[in-house]
Design a protein around this motif. Structure first.
Motif, PDB file in Angstrom:
ATOM      1  N   ASP A  43       0.817  -1.217   0.000  1.00 50.19           N
ATOM      2  CA  ASP A  43       0.000   0.000   0.000  1.00 50.19           C
ATOM      3  C   ASP A  43       0.851   1.268   0.000  1.00 50.19           C
ATOM      4  O   ASP A  43       0.420   2.312  -0.467  1.00 50.19           O
ATOM      5  CB  ASP A  43      -0.909   0.040   1.230  1.00 50.19           C
ATOM      6  N   ARG A  44       2.040   1.176   0.570  1.00 49.48           N
ATOM      7  CA  ARG A  44       2.880   2.356   0.767  1.00 49.48           C
ATOM      8  C   ARG A  44       4.097   2.315  -0.153  1.00 49.48           C
ATOM      9  O   ARG A  44       4.566   1.252  -0.527  1.00 49.48           O
ATOM     10  CB  ARG A  44       3.397   2.392   2.213  1.00 49.48           C
ATOM     11  N   GLU A  45       4.615   3.496  -0.439  1.00 48.20           N
ATOM     12  CA  GLU A  45       5.940   3.586  -1.048  1.00 48.20           C
ATOM     13  C   GLU A  45       6.944   3.600   0.098  1.00 48.20           C
ATOM     14  O   GLU A  45       6.589   3.884   1.249  1.00 48.20           O
ATOM     15  CB  GLU A  45       6.041   4.848  -1.902  1.00 48.20           C
ATOM     16  N   ALA A  46       8.197   3.312  -0.189  1.00 51.37           N
ATOM     17  CA  ALA A  46       9.228   3.242   0.849  1.00 51.37           C
ATOM     18  C   ALA A  46       9.251   4.521   1.671  1.00 51.37           C
ATOM     19  O   ALA A  46       9.318   5.623   1.127  1.00 51.37           O
ATOM     20  CB  ALA A  46      10.594   2.982   0.223  1.00 51.37           C
ATOM     21  N   GLY A  47       9.157   4.382   2.980  1.00 44.54           N
ATOM     22  CA  GLY A  47       9.240   5.517   3.898  1.00 44.54           C
ATOM     23  C   GLY A  47       7.915   6.167   4.238  1.00 44.54           C
ATOM     24  O   GLY A  47       7.845   6.943   5.189  1.00 44.54           O
ATOM     25  N   GLU A  48       6.862   5.868   3.495  1.00 46.28           N
ATOM     26  CA  GLU A  48       5.554   6.464   3.795  1.00 46.28           C
ATOM     27  C   GLU A  48       4.973   5.859   5.074  1.00 46.28           C
ATOM     28  O   GLU A  48       5.157   4.679   5.342  1.00 46.28           O
ATOM     29  CB  GLU A  48       4.568   6.216   2.656  1.00 46.28           C
ATOM     30  N   ALA A  49       4.256   6.688   5.827  1.00 46.24           N
ATOM     31  CA  ALA A  49       3.602   6.256   7.067  1.00 46.24           C
ATOM     32  C   ALA A  49       4.604   5.519   7.957  1.00 46.24           C
ATOM     33  O   ALA A  49       4.317   4.475   8.537  1.00 46.24           O
ATOM     34  CB  ALA A  49       2.382   5.396   6.772  1.00 46.24           C
ATOM     35  N   TYR A  50       5.788   6.099   8.079  1.00 48.94           N
ATOM     36  CA  TYR A  50       6.894   5.501   8.829  1.00 48.94           C
ATOM     37  C   TYR A  50       6.487   5.212  10.273  1.00 48.94           C
ATOM     38  O   TYR A  50       5.850   6.042  10.930  1.00 48.94           O
ATOM     39  CB  TYR A  50       8.102   6.445   8.807  1.00 48.94           C
ATOM     40  N   ILE A  51       6.843   4.035  10.744  1.00 51.60           N
ATOM     41  CA  ILE A  51       6.655   3.667  12.143  1.00 51.60           C
ATOM     42  C   ILE A  51       8.040   3.467  12.744  1.00 51.60           C
ATOM     43  O   ILE A  51       8.808   2.626  12.261  1.00 51.60           O
ATOM     44  CB  ILE A  51       5.818   2.377  12.285  1.00 51.60           C
TER      45      ILE A  51
END
Length: 184
Positions: A43-51
């Motif tokens: 669902d995400r690109e690398a680094g998106e919505a980082y936890i």
């Protein structure tokens, strides 16, 4: 929820599936970024919505404490190479179901790890009395859709033009569910 460790040997490679523990948090925050960047199926690109590590620690603690949540990791040669989660709902009207998500490092694709993470999750769901396991999958991810269908999932619907990828193209999302025997 916690499950017992499970050992596997597939194509000469050994790996373990076990419940995530707090000390996995540092590895999981970097692995998630890596896995998001390895495929367009996420669902995400690398680094998106980082936890960050503390966020993963919190997630692991929450999933461990709740009866209708599960967080598993796959470990090969001492490294976490994949993980999955089942997230249930606190709302009574939705407490009979959990949503499943999975990712495995590209270098470990084809070793049955995703399949075993799914099987472990479905076994856990059955033991917990969870009647419906749901998931979302990119419509072009034919291999995953086949795996889900052979595991008892059926297509419930398609979200048209649900995602727009970096190439500017829109893609559909397939919503699937697996119902426990006799609950449909």
């Amino acid at each position: 929820m916690i499950i017992d460790d499970q050992e596997y040997l597939f194509k000469g490679k050994r790996y373990t599936i076990r419940s995530a523990v707090e000390k996995d948090a540092d590895t999981l925050c970097s692995l998630r970024v890596q896995l998001d960047g390895e495929t367009d199926n996420m669902d995400r690109e690398a680094g998106e919505a980082y936890i960050d590590a503390s966020g993963f620690q919190e997630l692991i603690c929450m999933d461990t404490a709740k009866r209708n949540n599960l967080f598993l990791v796959a470990v090969a040669s001492g490294d976490i190479v994949g993980y999955c989660r089942c997230a249930g709902s606190e709302l009574k009207r939705f407490s009979h179901q959990a949503e499943f998500g999975v990712c495995v490092a590209r270098s470990f694709w084809g070793n049955g790890i995703g399949r075993e993470l799914l099987k472990s999750s479905l076994h856990w769901a059955d033991e917990q009395g969870i009647e419906k396991v749901t998931l979302k999958v990119l419509s072009t991810n034919d291999k995953a859709i086949r795996l889900y269908k052979t595991s008892g999932f059926e297509i419930e619907g398609v979200l048209k033009r649900d995602r727009r990828h970096a190439d500017g193209q829109y893609y559909d999302t397939v919503m699937m569910a697996r119902f426990a025997h006799g609950t449909r």
